[in-house]
Enzyme design. Sequence first.
Site, PDB file in Angstrom:
ATOM      1  N   SER A  15       0.843  -1.196   0.000  1.00  0.00           N
ATOM      2  CA  SER A  15       0.000   0.000   0.000  1.00  0.00           C
ATOM      3  C   SER A  15       0.878   1.245   0.000  1.00  0.00           C
ATOM      4  O   SER A  15       1.998   1.228   0.537  1.00  0.00           O
ATOM      5  CB  SER A  15      -0.853  -0.021   1.274  1.00  0.00           C
ATOM      6  OG  SER A  15      -1.420   1.239   1.506  1.00  0.00           O
TER       7      SER A  15
ATOM      8  N   TYR B 264      -1.589  -1.075  10.986  1.00  0.00           N
ATOM      9  CA  TYR B 264      -1.882  -1.611   9.648  1.00  0.00           C
ATOM     10  C   TYR B 264      -0.693  -1.355   8.718  1.00  0.00           C
ATOM     11  O   TYR B 264      -0.167  -2.275   8.067  1.00  0.00           O
ATOM     12  CB  TYR B 264      -3.154  -0.972   9.071  1.00  0.00           C
ATOM     13  CG  TYR B 264      -3.318  -1.207   7.589  1.00  0.00           C
ATOM     14  CD1 TYR B 264      -3.607  -2.476   7.097  1.00  0.00           C
ATOM     15  CD2 TYR B 264      -3.169  -0.162   6.670  1.00  0.00           C
ATOM     16  CE1 TYR B 264      -3.740  -2.703   5.728  1.00  0.00           C
ATOM     17  CE2 TYR B 264      -3.303  -0.378   5.310  1.00  0.00           C
ATOM     18  CZ  TYR B 264      -3.587  -1.646   4.833  1.00  0.00           C
ATOM     19  OH  TYR B 264      -3.698  -1.862   3.480  1.00  0.00           O
TER      20      TYR B 264
ATOM     21  N   LYS C 256       2.349  -3.864   6.736  1.00  0.00           N
ATOM     22  CA  LYS C 256       2.730  -3.843   5.311  1.00  0.00           C
ATOM     23  C   LYS C 256       4.238  -3.640   5.177  1.00  0.00           C
ATOM     24  O   LYS C 256       4.894  -4.283   4.351  1.00  0.00           O
ATOM     25  CB  LYS C 256       1.980  -2.726   4.573  1.00  0.00           C
ATOM     26  CG  LYS C 256       0.469  -2.945   4.465  1.00  0.00           C
ATOM     27  CD  LYS C 256       0.120  -4.121   3.586  1.00  0.00           C
ATOM     28  CE  LYS C 256      -1.371  -4.349   3.482  1.00  0.00           C
ATOM     29  NZ  LYS C 256      -1.718  -5.667   2.924  1.00  0.00           N
TER      30      LYS C 256
END
Length: 341
Positions: free
Chosen positions: A128, A153, A157
Amino acid sequence: MIFKEKVLVTGGCGYIGSHTCLYLIENGYEPIIVDNLCNSNTEVLNRIKSIVGYKPIFYELDVRDENALDEVFCTHDIKSVIHFAGLKAVGESVEKPDLYYNNNIGSTNTLLKVMKKHNVKNIIFSSSATVYGNPKRVPIYENDPIGEVTNPYAETKVKIEFLLQDLANHDKTMNIGILRYFNPIGAHKSGLMGENPKGIPNNLMPYVTQVAIGLRDHLNVFGNDYDTRDGTCIRDYIHVCDLARGHVLTLNKLHQNSGLVIYNLGTSIGTTVLELVNAFEKANNIIIKKEFAPRRAGDIAECYANCDKAYKEIGFKTEFNIVDCCRDSWNWQKKNPNGFN
Ligand code: NAD
Ligand code: UDP
């Protein structure tokens, strides 16, 4: 249907995974979907069949369940993996960091272990733009720094990217595609598939379509005092079908023994919140009631991609513009007021 290769698609019932399955099938790849359905619905499999005439093989399992995953690799001659499975709500990740580390990193660890056992060498990972944190410059290039992030989050990643990079350094026979998505919106043009958020949407486009359909009273525009052309935040909104095609192009690249490749997948165009709302109103002839609200914690002013690398190396170029995105998002919402439910 006759396929040239089986591709394991984790999280294939989700928003991006399901659209990617369409493109895989259309390009001769057979998706084998595994998903625990924590954020999706098997109705999407029927919708895929309505569009391309083929219902993908599906296993309801958690990617962290090593035995169940191993069984799938024993049953099918999997050559490549696209790893979408993961939790993605930034706010929830702040509340439940352990859940995010466990699910996102745990599933990747298990997947890589089972791939190794079965000598599967090709994997594409859903990363992302969030890995860039608050970017020092826009547009953002792939070799700009990553890692200074502010929520669990994004941290998952970054950690998975580092793991995959270390793996690629260690094992030169691995072919790894790390795709950094910008802001996926839109839906398949049929209106049969689209984003199906549970509860109150966090993201802008599903919130806008829910205001349009009357599920929400008005849109809160989070902040109009940013240093941007109209005071609202700038993002790079990419049509989910363009994004899906990017996966097939990357898969083709991995088949040339690419080693590790990292691409931004966006449009290279920055759009403000107000510009997106205006585009939606014009494309669909609907007024979106909106109110200005305080800034949302953790938001960055500007985030958009430079996508030259993906163009040069895999020929990735978007086909849909912001008006197409707005039309297709609304078409999906209008035809499915309650999503897949
Ligand atoms: P989604 O929630 O629609 O799809 C994810 C799918 O993974 C769901 O079907 C869910 O049920 C499944 N899943 C989650 N954990 C699982 C597990 N442990 N085992 C098996 N299945 C599991 O989300 P999406 O928007 O399609 O996103 C796909 C991927 O892309 C995610 O990894 C996400 O972090 C990443 N991503 C999404 C965006 C975005 O804005 N949508 C942006 C950047 C990156
Ligand atoms: N946004 C907004 N109202 C909403 C949801 C989002 O004003 O109800 C804004 C948000 O502050 C950000 C932009 O829309 O500036 C895109 O938000 P989204 O959550 O979709 O993407 P992200 O910020 O994660 O890139």
